[in-house]
Design a protein around this motif. Structure first.
Motif, short mmCIF file in Angstrom:
data_model
loop_
_atom_site.label_atom_id
_atom_site.label_comp_id
_atom_site.label_asym_id
_atom_site.label_seq_id
_atom_site.Cartn_x
_atom_site.Cartn_y
_atom_site.Cartn_z
N PHE A 47 -41.02 6.70 -7.35
CA PHE A 47 -42.24 6.04 -7.66
C PHE A 47 -41.89 5.47 -8.94
CE2 PHE A 47 -44.74 8.11 -4.28
CZ PHE A 47 -45.52 7.03 -3.96
N ARG A 48 -41.21 6.18 -10.00
CA ARG A 48 -41.03 5.65 -11.39
C ARG A 48 -39.98 4.50 -11.38
NH1 ARG A 48 -36.39 9.17 -13.63
NH2 ARG A 48 -35.15 8.08 -12.03
N ASP A 49 -39.01 4.56 -10.23
CA ASP A 49 -37.88 3.54 -10.38
C ASP A 49 -38.56 2.07 -9.88
OD1 ASP A 49 -36.23 5.31 -11.09
OD2 ASP A 49 -35.40 5.68 -9.18
N ARG A 50 -39.70 2.25 -9.06
CA ARG A 50 -40.17 1.11 -8.26
C ARG A 50 -41.63 0.94 -9.09
NH1 ARG A 50 -37.72 -0.98 -3.89
NH2 ARG A 50 -38.80 -2.96 -4.41
N TYR A 51 -42.00 1.65 -10.07
CA TYR A 51 -43.27 1.44 -10.79
C TYR A 51 -43.71 0.05 -11.02
CZ TYR A 51 -47.05 2.54 -14.11
OH TYR A 51 -48.25 2.63 -14.70
N GLN A 52 -42.94 -0.86 -11.81
CA GLN A 52 -43.02 -2.14 -12.12
C GLN A 52 -43.72 -3.21 -10.69
OE1 GLN A 52 -43.33 -3.34 -15.21
NE2 GLN A 52 -44.51 -4.91 -14.19
N ASP A 53 -43.10 -2.88 -9.66
CA ASP A 53 -43.33 -3.36 -8.40
C ASP A 53 -44.80 -3.09 -7.98
OD1 ASP A 53 -40.83 -4.61 -8.01
OD2 ASP A 53 -40.06 -2.86 -6.88
N PHE A 54 -45.07 -1.84 -8.47
CA PHE A 54 -46.73 -1.29 -8.07
C PHE A 54 -47.56 -2.26 -8.89
CE2 PHE A 54 -44.40 2.20 -5.73
CZ PHE A 54 -45.13 2.18 -4.58
N THR A 55 -47.23 -2.13 -10.27
CA THR A 55 -47.92 -2.73 -11.27
C THR A 55 -48.19 -4.35 -11.11
OG1 THR A 55 -46.25 -2.79 -13.05
CG2 THR A 55 -47.91 -0.85 -12.98
N ASP A 56 -47.05 -4.65 -10.55
CA ASP A 56 -47.11 -6.20 -10.25
C ASP A 56 -47.92 -6.56 -8.93
OD1 ASP A 56 -45.14 -6.61 -12.37
OD2 ASP A 56 -43.39 -7.07 -10.78
N ARG B 209 -42.70 3.40 1.83
CA ARG B 209 -43.87 3.13 2.66
C ARG B 209 -45.38 2.44 1.98
NH1 ARG B 209 -40.94 6.62 5.90
NH2 ARG B 209 -40.83 6.26 7.88
N ALA B 210 -45.45 3.29 1.03
CA ALA B 210 -46.80 2.80 0.21
C ALA B 210 -46.55 1.11 -0.32
CB ALA B 210 -47.04 3.75 -0.82
N LEU B 211 -45.35 1.13 -0.70
CA LEU B 211 -44.88 -0.06 -1.23
C LEU B 211 -44.91 -1.40 -0.15
CD1 LEU B 211 -44.41 -1.95 -3.80
CD2 LEU B 211 -41.71 -1.19 -3.52
N ALA B 212 -44.45 -1.05 0.85
CA ALA B 212 -44.43 -2.07 2.02
C ALA B 212 -45.98 -2.32 2.41
CB ALA B 212 -43.72 -1.26 3.21
N PHE B 213 -46.74 -1.27 2.69
CA PHE B 213 -47.80 -1.61 2.78
C PHE B 213 -48.81 -2.22 1.75
CE2 PHE B 213 -52.54 -0.74 2.64
CZ PHE B 213 -53.00 -0.71 3.92
N LEU B 214 -48.56 -2.16 0.59
CA LEU B 214 -49.24 -2.91 -0.48
C LEU B 214 -48.81 -4.42 -0.44
CD1 LEU B 214 -49.31 -0.55 -3.63
CD2 LEU B 214 -51.21 -1.94 -2.40
N LYS B 215 -47.40 -4.59 -0.19
CA LYS B 215 -46.81 -5.88 -0.44
C LYS B 215 -47.32 -6.68 1.15
CE LYS B 215 -42.42 -5.40 -2.52
NZ LYS B 215 -41.08 -5.06 -2.30
#
Length: 151
Positions: A53-62, A142-148
């Motif tokens: 989650f840390r490594d892709r944190y910026q993707d989530f905030t974006d 999985r969470a990032l793919a869902f959000l995207k």
């Protein structure tokens, strides 16, 4: 009774790694929230999960999402874990397992270990996605793919 996909998430309060009071009403119902439960700070699987989650944190905030981690560890443990791995998101101390119980996160390994689950909660304060797996890997992806797919 466990919260399920489509459930409205009730508000709750908890103490974060800085010793501050966190009120879920400040984020729930306002934006996407990725809430991940993990068994214990600074263990191999939990470190893998948190660092993903840390490594892709910026993707989530974006995507307009807030990331929040929850375990039964206390504030001091969370602060050490957060500092050691430079975790940019909030960690909540659920020492009495009230949040875990509220969500109905199951125990794993014959009931001996707190389970690991990730919830994606929408701006409507409803659960849109749940991933429940003892493995520390896969939760972020999985969470990032869902959000995207939704944002």
């Amino acid at each position: 009774m466990a919260l399920r996909k489509g459930s409205l998430v009730p508000n709750f309060t908890a103490t974060d790694s800085q010793g501050e009071q966190f009120d879920s009403a400040t984020v729930f119902g306002k934006q996407w929230v990725v809430l991940f439960f993990y068994p214990k700070d600074d263990t191999p699987g939990c470190t893998t999960q948190a660092c993903a989650f840390r490594d892709r944190y910026q993707d989530f905030t974006d995507l307009g999402a807030v990331v929040i981690g929850v375990s039964a560890d206390g504030v001091a443990s969370h602060l050490r874990f957060q500092s050691k791995y430079k975790l940019p998101f909030t960690l909540l101390a659920d020492t009495q397992k009230k949040i875990r119980t509220l969500f109905g996160v199951p125990k794993d390994l014959l009931g001996l270990v707190d389970g690991r689950a990730t919830y994606v909660i929408g701006p409507d304060q409803k659960i849109h996605f749940i991933f429940d797996s003892l493995s520390g890997s896969g939760h972020m992806e999985r969470a990032l793919a869902f959000l995207k797919s939704k944002v």
